[in-house]
Design a protein around this motif. Structure first.
Motif, PDB file in Angstrom:
ATOM      1  N   TYR A 114       0.833  -1.189   0.000  1.00 54.10           N
ATOM      2  CA  TYR A 114       0.000   0.000   0.000  1.00 54.10           C
ATOM      3  C   TYR A 114       0.876   1.249   0.000  1.00 54.10           C
ATOM      4  CZ  TYR A 114      -3.171  -3.649   1.376  1.00 54.10           C
ATOM      5  OH  TYR A 114      -3.860  -4.810   1.423  1.00 54.10           O
ATOM      6  N   GLU A 115       0.192   2.370   0.087  1.00 47.56           N
ATOM      7  CA  GLU A 115       0.895   3.644  -0.105  1.00 47.56           C
ATOM      8  C   GLU A 115       1.723   4.086   1.075  1.00 47.56           C
ATOM      9  OE1 GLU A 115      -1.947   2.763  -1.209  1.00 47.56           O
ATOM     10  OE2 GLU A 115      -1.701   3.034  -3.358  1.00 47.56           O
ATOM     11  N   GLY A 116       1.503   3.461   2.210  1.00 43.16           N
ATOM     12  CA  GLY A 116       2.289   3.897   3.355  1.00 43.16           C
ATOM     13  C   GLY A 116       1.925   3.135   4.604  1.00 43.16           C
ATOM     14  N   VAL A 117       2.626   3.433   5.668  1.00 39.59           N
ATOM     15  CA  VAL A 117       2.363   2.772   6.941  1.00 39.59           C
ATOM     16  C   VAL A 117       1.984   3.825   7.967  1.00 39.59           C
ATOM     17  CG1 VAL A 117       4.002   0.941   6.445  1.00 39.59           C
ATOM     18  CG2 VAL A 117       4.768   2.906   7.777  1.00 39.59           C
ATOM     19  N   ASP A 118       1.112   3.457   8.880  1.00 40.11           N
ATOM     20  CA  ASP A 118       0.796   4.332  10.005  1.00 40.11           C
ATOM     21  C   ASP A 118       2.109   4.632  10.734  1.00 40.11           C
ATOM     22  OD1 ASP A 118      -1.825   4.974  12.025  1.00 40.11           O
ATOM     23  OD2 ASP A 118       0.151   4.846  12.965  1.00 40.11           O
ATOM     24  N   GLU A 119       2.328   5.908  11.007  1.00 41.19           N
ATOM     25  CA  GLU A 119       3.590   6.355  11.588  1.00 41.19           C
ATOM     26  C   GLU A 119       3.931   5.599  12.881  1.00 41.19           C
ATOM     27  OE1 GLU A 119       5.506   8.165   9.883  1.00 41.19           O
ATOM     28  OE2 GLU A 119       7.047   8.597  11.386  1.00 41.19           O
ATOM     29  N   ARG A 120       2.887   5.165  13.611  1.00 40.63           N
ATOM     30  CA  ARG A 120       3.131   4.521  14.910  1.00 40.63           C
ATOM     31  C   ARG A 120       3.726   3.124  14.772  1.00 40.63           C
ATOM     32  NH1 ARG A 120      -2.827   6.328  16.530  1.00 40.63           N
ATOM     33  NH2 ARG A 120      -3.012   5.705  14.347  1.00 40.63           N
ATOM     34  N   ILE A 121       3.722   2.591  13.535  1.00 39.13           N
ATOM     35  CA  ILE A 121       4.350   1.284  13.306  1.00 39.13           C
ATOM     36  C   ILE A 121       5.865   1.381  13.515  1.00 39.13           C
ATOM     37  CG2 ILE A 121       4.940  -0.356  11.445  1.00 39.13           C
ATOM     38  CD1 ILE A 121       2.061  -0.115  10.467  1.00 39.13           C
ATOM     39  N   ARG A 122       6.412   2.553  13.234  1.00 38.44           N
ATOM     40  CA  ARG A 122       7.881   2.703  13.326  1.00 38.44           C
ATOM     41  C   ARG A 122       8.405   2.451  14.732  1.00 38.44           C
ATOM     42  NH1 ARG A 122       8.700   4.469   8.210  1.00 38.44           N
ATOM     43  NH2 ARG A 122       7.071   5.805   7.375  1.00 38.44           N
ATOM     44  N   ASP A 123       7.560   2.754  15.746  1.00 36.53           N
ATOM     45  CA  ASP A 123       7.976   2.526  17.134  1.00 36.53           C
ATOM     46  C   ASP A 123       7.979   1.045  17.506  1.00 36.53           C
ATOM     47  OD1 ASP A 123       8.291   5.203  17.591  1.00 36.53           O
ATOM     48  OD2 ASP A 123       6.250   5.481  18.375  1.00 36.53           O
ATOM     49  N   LEU A 124       7.361   0.218  16.682  1.00 32.20           N
ATOM     50  CA  LEU A 124       7.243  -1.206  17.019  1.00 32.20           C
ATOM     51  C   LEU A 124       8.468  -1.998  16.586  1.00 32.20           C
ATOM     52  CD1 LEU A 124       3.573  -1.787  15.732  1.00 32.20           C
ATOM     53  CD2 LEU A 124       4.287  -1.278  18.087  1.00 32.20           C
ATOM     54  N   VAL A 125       9.304  -1.415  15.718  1.00 30.04           N
ATOM     55  CA  VAL A 125      10.441  -2.158  15.171  1.00 30.04           C
ATOM     56  C   VAL A 125      11.761  -1.587  15.692  1.00 30.04           C
ATOM     57  CG1 VAL A 125       9.193  -2.837  13.081  1.00 30.04           C
ATOM     58  CG2 VAL A 125      10.560  -0.732  13.078  1.00 30.04           C
ATOM     59  N   TYR A 134      14.778   4.135  -4.575  1.00 28.64           N
ATOM     60  CA  TYR A 134      13.703   3.974  -5.542  1.00 28.64           C
ATOM     61  C   TYR A 134      12.538   3.409  -4.757  1.00 28.64           C
ATOM     62  CZ  TYR A 134      16.504  -0.209  -5.243  1.00 28.64           C
ATOM     63  OH  TYR A 134      17.277  -1.232  -4.758  1.00 28.64           O
ATOM     64  N   VAL A 135      11.340   3.496  -5.311  1.00 29.77           N
ATOM     65  CA  VAL A 135      10.165   3.055  -4.561  1.00 29.77           C
ATOM     66  C   VAL A 135       9.601   1.780  -5.177  1.00 29.77           C
ATOM     67  CG1 VAL A 135       7.886   3.704  -3.719  1.00 29.77           C
ATOM     68  CG2 VAL A 135       9.674   5.437  -3.912  1.00 29.77           C
ATOM     69  N   LEU A 136       9.525   0.746  -4.382  1.00 22.50           N
ATOM     70  CA  LEU A 136       8.934  -0.522  -4.793  1.00 22.50           C
ATOM     71  C   LEU A 136       7.452  -0.492  -4.454  1.00 22.50           C
ATOM     72  CD1 LEU A 136      11.656  -2.741  -3.099  1.00 22.50           C
ATOM     73  CD2 LEU A 136      11.483  -2.267  -5.543  1.00 22.50           C
ATOM     74  N   SER A 137       6.693  -1.405  -5.046  1.00 23.50           N
ATOM     75  CA  SER A 137       5.259  -1.436  -4.735  1.00 23.50           C
ATOM     76  C   SER A 137       5.000  -2.140  -3.405  1.00 23.50           C
ATOM     77  CB  SER A 137       4.486  -2.107  -5.866  1.00 23.50           C
ATOM     78  OG  SER A 137       5.082  -3.337  -6.177  1.00 23.50           O
ATOM     79  N   GLY A 138       6.020  -2.744  -2.851  1.00 21.11           N
ATOM     80  CA  GLY A 138       5.860  -3.388  -1.551  1.00 21.11           C
ATOM     81  C   GLY A 138       7.207  -3.843  -1.027  1.00 21.11           C
ATOM     82  N   GLY A 139       7.223  -4.255   0.224  1.00 22.18           N
ATOM     83  CA  GLY A 139       8.497  -4.604   0.859  1.00 22.18           C
ATOM     84  C   GLY A 139       9.027  -5.990   0.515  1.00 22.18           C
ATOM     85  N   GLU A 140       8.216  -6.825  -0.163  1.00 18.61           N
ATOM     86  CA  GLU A 140       8.654  -8.216  -0.386  1.00 18.61           C
ATOM     87  C   GLU A 140       9.971  -8.338  -1.158  1.00 18.61           C
ATOM     88  OE1 GLU A 140       5.550  -7.179  -0.827  1.00 18.61           O
ATOM     89  OE2 GLU A 140       4.178  -8.500   0.281  1.00 18.61           O
ATOM     90  N   PRO A 141      10.122  -7.635  -2.301  1.00 12.13           N
ATOM     91  CA  PRO A 141      11.410  -7.762  -2.993  1.00 12.13           C
ATOM     92  C   PRO A 141      12.572  -7.269  -2.132  1.00 12.13           C
ATOM     93  CG  PRO A 141       9.769  -6.734  -4.420  1.00 12.13           C
ATOM     94  CD  PRO A 141       9.173  -6.794  -3.054  1.00 12.13           C
TER      95      PRO A 141
END
Ligand code: ADE
Length: 225
Positions: A114-125, A134-141
């Protein structure tokens, strides 16, 4: 010791195939790495196992919600885990980080879509990694790239000499290599390589690696003294 990797993503099929082939496949078969791929929807919300929603403030696209990621991490985290979010805004992934990750015992890779992640996810990692500008369509690659670069460094994964000698470990690009035929479309092979003079070969390779790096990637060289 086996490196355990848990990947949390929305398209497990994008990872299953590539991680069963070639060197990563052999590394898994031999038990050097235990890689498990999880569908984030397993931790999705409600009957539809929803993982995303529209952005507050409006705008195009969907945003990954924090609760499914939090639930996945609650289920997978151990005291020795390093949880990593793949994100184009993260630390640029380099060989030094690959070497660091190869010494760990448990990695959790979170691949948003998707287009982005909720900012609060960053605190979980514990770390955010980008595989390049460059921008991929998702994190899998990106997760595939990280897993490949890390698992090949595990002790016994491939011939130790090749990992020690190779380019980025020494901070230089690889020196030019040749194999048969001795002449190809008018191009020969540098005499020193067929001289049988090991010390001369070693010196030539080192100089050629420095020269190639200076020409192609001067940013990799230490600043001139
Ligand atoms: N997700 C989208 N683009 C990415 C990148 N360049 N690196 C890591 N994750 C990403």
């Amino acid at each position: 010791m086996t490196l355990q990797v848990d990947v949390v993503c929305l398209f497990p099929g994008m990872l299953e195939g590539p991680l069963s082939e070639s060197i990563p496949g052999r590394i898994r078969e031999r038990g050097l790495a235990d890689i498990r791929i999880h569908d984030l929807r397993k931790w999705g919300l409600g009957r539809h196992r929803s993982v995303d929603d529209t952005p507050y403030g409006g705008g195009a696209g969907m945003v990954l919600r924090p609760e499914p990621v939090a639930a996945a991490l609650d289920a997978l985290r151990r005291p020795d885990s390093m949880a990593i979010l793949l994100d184009p805004g993260g630390e640029v992934f380099r060989q030094a980080r690959a070497e660091d990750l190869a010494t760990r015992s448990h990695l959790i890779l979170v691949c948003p879509r998707y287009e982005g992640v909720d900012e609060r996810i960053r605190d979980l990692v514990d770390l955010e990694l980008s595989i390049g500008d460059y921008v991929l369509s998702g994190g899998e690659p990106a997760a595939l790239v990280v897993i490949d670069a890390v698992t090949r460094l595990l002790p016994g994964a491939i011939d130790d000499a090749s990992t020690v000698e190779e380019s980025f470990s020494a901070g230089l690009l690889e020196y030019p290599q040749y194999t048969r035929p001795a002449e190809f479309r008018g191009q020969g092979v540098p005499d020193v390589l067929v001289s049988g003079h090991h010390e001369a070969v070693r010196r030539w390779r080192r100089e050629a690696a420095v020269e190639r790096t200076r020409r192609r990637r001067p940013d990799l060289l230490p600043p001139e003294a």
